[in-house]
Design a protein around this motif. Structure first.
Motif, PDB file in Angstrom:
ATOM      1  N   ASN A 176      -7.559  43.036  -3.035  1.00 40.40           N
ATOM      2  CA  ASN A 176      -7.840  41.815  -4.801  1.00 40.40           C
ATOM      3  C   ASN A 176      -8.640  40.759  -3.601  1.00 40.40           C
ATOM      4  OD1 ASN A 176      -6.956  43.835  -6.268  1.00 40.40           O
ATOM      5  ND2 ASN A 176      -4.832  43.385  -6.316  1.00 40.40           N
ATOM      6  N   VAL A 177      -7.810  39.960  -2.976  1.00 40.25           N
ATOM      7  CA  VAL A 177      -8.299  38.917  -2.659  1.00 40.25           C
ATOM      8  C   VAL A 177      -9.479  38.667  -1.400  1.00 40.25           C
ATOM      9  CG1 VAL A 177      -7.802  36.990  -0.231  1.00 40.25           C
ATOM     10  CG2 VAL A 177      -5.458  37.967  -1.746  1.00 40.25           C
ATOM     11  N   ALA A 178     -10.047  40.060  -1.092  1.00 36.96           N
ATOM     12  CA  ALA A 178     -11.150  40.104  -0.021  1.00 36.96           C
ATOM     13  C   ALA A 178     -12.464  40.630  -1.663  1.00 36.96           C
ATOM     14  CB  ALA A 178     -10.884  41.437   0.509  1.00 36.96           C
ATOM     15  N   ARG A 179     -12.187  41.223  -2.511  1.00 39.75           N
ATOM     16  CA  ARG A 179     -12.479  41.177  -4.378  1.00 39.75           C
ATOM     17  C   ARG A 179     -13.533  40.207  -4.818  1.00 39.75           C
ATOM     18  NH1 ARG A 179      -9.774  44.655  -5.996  1.00 39.75           N
ATOM     19  NH2 ARG A 179     -11.022  46.608  -5.372  1.00 39.75           N
ATOM     20  N   LEU A 180     -11.890  39.071  -5.358  1.00 36.60           N
ATOM     21  CA  LEU A 180     -12.418  37.699  -5.631  1.00 36.60           C
ATOM     22  C   LEU A 180     -13.404  36.656  -4.403  1.00 36.60           C
ATOM     23  CD1 LEU A 180     -11.159  35.105  -7.145  1.00 36.60           C
ATOM     24  CD2 LEU A 180      -9.348  34.589  -5.797  1.00 36.60           C
ATOM     25  N   LEU A 181     -12.947  37.151  -3.184  1.00 36.46           N
ATOM     26  CA  LEU A 181     -13.499  35.878  -2.644  1.00 36.46           C
ATOM     27  C   LEU A 181     -15.447  36.590  -2.167  1.00 36.46           C
ATOM     28  CD1 LEU A 181     -11.807  35.667   0.556  1.00 36.46           C
ATOM     29  CD2 LEU A 181     -12.421  33.884  -1.052  1.00 36.46           C
ATOM     30  N   GLY A 182     -15.125  37.958  -2.827  1.00 36.67           N
ATOM     31  CA  GLY A 182     -17.168  38.530  -2.900  1.00 36.67           C
ATOM     32  C   GLY A 182     -17.920  38.045  -4.323  1.00 36.67           C
ATOM     33  N   GLU A 183     -16.635  37.497  -4.943  1.00 40.64           N
ATOM     34  CA  GLU A 183     -17.110  37.862  -6.591  1.00 40.64           C
ATOM     35  C   GLU A 183     -17.560  36.341  -6.578  1.00 40.64           C
ATOM     36  OE1 GLU A 183     -14.027  38.171  -8.927  1.00 40.64           O
ATOM     37  OE2 GLU A 183     -14.768  40.437  -8.675  1.00 40.64           O
ATOM     38  N   THR A 184     -17.662  35.935  -5.951  1.00 42.11           N
ATOM     39  CA  THR A 184     -18.432  34.157  -5.422  1.00 42.11           C
ATOM     40  C   THR A 184     -19.778  34.239  -5.448  1.00 42.11           C
ATOM     41  OG1 THR A 184     -16.223  33.540  -5.678  1.00 42.11           O
ATOM     42  CG2 THR A 184     -18.058  31.417  -5.688  1.00 42.11           C
ATOM     43  N   GLU A 185     -20.956  33.377  -5.561  1.00 39.55           N
ATOM     44  CA  GLU A 185     -22.157  34.047  -5.405  1.00 39.55           C
ATOM     45  C   GLU A 185     -22.054  32.434  -4.237  1.00 39.55           C
ATOM     46  OE1 GLU A 185     -25.367  34.583  -7.434  1.00 39.55           O
ATOM     47  OE2 GLU A 185     -24.584  36.220  -8.300  1.00 39.55           O
ATOM     48  N   GLY A 186     -22.665  32.198  -3.264  1.00 44.96           N
ATOM     49  CA  GLY A 186     -23.002  31.402  -2.457  1.00 44.96           C
ATOM     50  C   GLY A 186     -21.928  30.414  -1.746  1.00 44.96           C
ATOM     51  N   LEU A 187     -20.965  31.018  -2.094  1.00 45.66           N
ATOM     52  CA  LEU A 187     -19.735  30.540  -1.069  1.00 45.66           C
ATOM     53  C   LEU A 187     -19.279  31.489   0.173  1.00 45.66           C
ATOM     54  CD1 LEU A 187     -17.146  29.260  -1.785  1.00 45.66           C
ATOM     55  CD2 LEU A 187     -15.859  31.987  -1.995  1.00 45.66           C
ATOM     56  N   THR A 188     -19.529  29.616   1.153  1.00 44.59           N
ATOM     57  CA  THR A 188     -18.771  30.561   2.460  1.00 44.59           C
ATOM     58  C   THR A 188     -17.488  30.186   2.432  1.00 44.59           C
ATOM     59  OG1 THR A 188     -21.056  29.238   3.397  1.00 44.59           O
ATOM     60  CG2 THR A 188     -18.731  29.803   4.932  1.00 44.59           C
ATOM     61  N   ALA A 189     -16.834  31.920   2.681  1.00 41.73           N
ATOM     62  CA  ALA A 189     -15.455  32.020   3.068  1.00 41.73           C
ATOM     63  C   ALA A 189     -15.051  33.034   4.007  1.00 41.73           C
ATOM     64  CB  ALA A 189     -15.032  32.497   1.738  1.00 41.73           C
ATOM     65  N   THR A 190     -14.109  32.945   4.657  1.00 43.66           N
ATOM     66  CA  THR A 190     -13.548  33.332   5.446  1.00 43.66           C
ATOM     67  C   THR A 190     -11.905  33.735   5.585  1.00 43.66           C
ATOM     68  OG1 THR A 190     -14.585  31.862   7.235  1.00 43.66           O
ATOM     69  CG2 THR A 190     -12.940  33.665   8.154  1.00 43.66           C
ATOM     70  N   TYR A 191     -12.215  35.504   5.538  1.00 47.23           N
ATOM     71  CA  TYR A 191     -10.559  35.979   4.896  1.00 47.23           C
ATOM     72  C   TYR A 191     -10.362  36.649   6.353  1.00 47.23           C
ATOM     73  CZ  TYR A 191      -7.408  40.147   3.799  1.00 47.23           C
ATOM     74  OH  TYR A 191      -6.609  40.761   3.858  1.00 47.23           O
ATOM     75  N   ALA A 192      -8.778  36.414   6.915  1.00 51.91           N
ATOM     76  CA  ALA A 192      -8.004  36.883   7.036  1.00 51.91           C
ATOM     77  C   ALA A 192      -7.047  37.857   7.110  1.00 51.91           C
ATOM     78  CB  ALA A 192      -7.794  35.731   8.368  1.00 51.91           C
ATOM     79  N   GLY A 193      -6.380  38.663   7.453  1.00 55.08           N
ATOM     80  CA  GLY A 193      -5.268  39.450   7.463  1.00 55.08           C
ATOM     81  C   GLY A 193      -5.046  40.789   7.153  1.00 55.08           C
ATOM     82  N   GLY A 194      -4.558  41.859   8.515  1.00 55.98           N
ATOM     83  CA  GLY A 194      -4.542  42.919   7.853  1.00 55.98           C
ATOM     84  C   GLY A 194      -5.530  43.911   8.602  1.00 55.98           C
ATOM     85  N   ILE A 195      -7.176  43.631   8.990  1.00 56.56           N
ATOM     86  CA  ILE A 195      -8.212  44.348   8.843  1.00 56.56           C
ATOM     87  C   ILE A 195      -7.157  44.581  10.784  1.00 56.56           C
ATOM     88  CG2 ILE A 195      -9.966  44.238  10.415  1.00 56.56           C
ATOM     89  CD1 ILE A 195     -10.516  41.977   8.816  1.00 56.56           C
ATOM     90  N   SER A 196      -7.331  46.303  10.799  1.00 61.03           N
ATOM     91  CA  SER A 196      -6.372  46.917  12.255  1.00 61.03           C
ATOM     92  C   SER A 196      -7.782  48.049  12.203  1.00 61.03           C
ATOM     93  CB  SER A 196      -5.558  47.385  11.001  1.00 61.03           C
ATOM     94  OG  SER A 196      -5.419  48.166  10.384  1.00 61.03           O
ATOM     95  N   SER A 197      -8.949  47.676  11.862  1.00 67.48           N
ATOM     96  CA  SER A 197      -9.591  49.574  11.923  1.00 67.48           C
ATOM     97  C   SER A 197     -10.772  48.870  11.498  1.00 67.48           C
ATOM     98  CB  SER A 197      -9.115  50.144  11.147  1.00 67.48           C
ATOM     99  OG  SER A 197     -10.075  50.283   9.943  1.00 67.48           O
ATOM    100  N   PHE A 198     -11.949  49.681  12.098  1.00 66.50           N
ATOM    101  CA  PHE A 198     -13.312  49.483  11.794  1.00 66.50           C
ATOM    102  C   PHE A 198     -13.840  50.046   9.634  1.00 66.50           C
ATOM    103  CE2 PHE A 198     -13.732  49.190  15.953  1.00 66.50           C
ATOM    104  CZ  PHE A 198     -14.896  47.634  15.890  1.00 66.50           C
ATOM    105  N   GLY A 199     -12.980  51.172   9.405  1.00 66.29           N
ATOM    106  CA  GLY A 199     -12.275  50.832   8.485  1.00 66.29           C
ATOM    107  C   GLY A 199     -12.433  49.887   7.636  1.00 66.29           C
ATOM    108  N   ASP A 200     -11.315  49.286   8.093  1.00 61.52           N
ATOM    109  CA  ASP A 200     -10.789  48.040   7.509  1.00 61.52           C
ATOM    110  C   ASP A 200     -12.071  46.694   7.338  1.00 61.52           C
ATOM    111  OD1 ASP A 200      -8.656  48.855   6.865  1.00 61.52           O
ATOM    112  OD2 ASP A 200      -8.020  47.814   8.814  1.00 61.52           O
TER     113      ASP A 200
END
Length: 257
Positions: free
Chosen positions: A196-220
């Motif tokens: 849900n956090v990733a989706r929120l950030l992706g919904e905002t056009e023209g935003l420069t944002a970095t997501y961190a947390g829980g990534i453990s694989s290339f599938g993630d």
């Protein structure tokens, strides 16, 4: 969608921790990995790979006996990669220039702009006056409570009354160059992303944002790319082989390129 590397510093060492375990009391945290190498090593590594815009996070408060050691580690990384790294952790309008002068490209701020659970517009303006919007990153790291994500401060230990939602993102993006969001509940656990956090950030056009947390694989990473619509940059810590994990740092550097 770019890889933004990290250098987390706690108790004088570069390390990876479980984010939700961090406590100022006795400088405690659950360690995933404690490096024998210093900030300069990682700064040089990221410089040589051309990884621009990563971040250094000082995880001890200024009152800690380890704070000065943390700062020295941060300085060594900045010296190795001047203007290549951002820096956060206890930043305010009085100390920000010190880290910029030492080579940080931006300063990252949370606690100073959230007081009594709310956005403190006066302090936010003080930060802009001190460093300028173009060198300011707002860290909107969050934890889930009662079904919603709330921004947390003081090294992720205190909930604010501010919900991380589209309105908050749209409001605060006007006062900074970038946003950084740690999904603290999964930070350091390598169990997948907070979708849900990733989706929120992706919904905002023209935003420069970095997501961190829980990534453990290339599938993630593929899932983050899908939910973030290819707009959201990412940080990986504990899951990388350079921090004791299983994901290849070399392959992550080439992801999406």
């Amino acid at each position: 969608m770019r890889f933004r590397p990290c250098i987390d510093i706690h108790n004088g060492s570069v390390k990876q921790i479980v984010g939700g375990s961090l406590s100022d009391k006795n400088d405690q945290a659950q360690d995933n990995f404690v490096s024998e190498l210093d900030g300069a090593y990682y700064g040089s590594l990221y410089r040589d790979k051309g990884l621009q815009g990563g971040h250094i996070i000082i995880l001890n408060p200024s009152s800690s006996e380890y704070y000065e050691k943390d700062v020295l580690q941060a300085y060594s990384a900045l010296e190795a990669y001047p203007t290549g790294l951002q820096l956060g952790g206890g930043i305010n309008n009085e100390n920000a220039d010190n880290f910029l002068d030492r080579g940080a490209s931006h300063v990252i701020v949370t606690s100073f702009v959230f007081k009594n659970g709310e956005i403190d517009m006066h302090n936010l303006q003080l930060m802009i006056n001190a460093v300028g919007k173009s060198r300011l990153v707002l860290d909107l790291s969050c934890r889930k409570r009662d079904g919603e994500y709330y921004i947390v401060t003081d090294r992720w230990q205190k909930f604010t009354d501010t919900v991380l939602n589209k309105d908050t993102v749209e409001r605060l993006r006007e006062y900074c160059d970038e946003l950084l969001v740690h999904a603290v509940d999964v930070e350091g656990k390598a169990r997948g992303i907070e979708e849900n956090v990733a989706r929120l950030l992706g919904e905002t056009e023209g935003l420069t944002a970095t997501y961190a947390g829980g990534i453990s694989s290339f599938g993630d990473l593929d899932r983050l790319k899908e939910l973030g619509r290819g707009r959201v940059d990412f940080t990986i810590g504990s899951a990388l082989d350079i921090f004791g994990g299983s994901m290849s740092f070399e392959e992550v550097c080439g992801y999406g390129s």
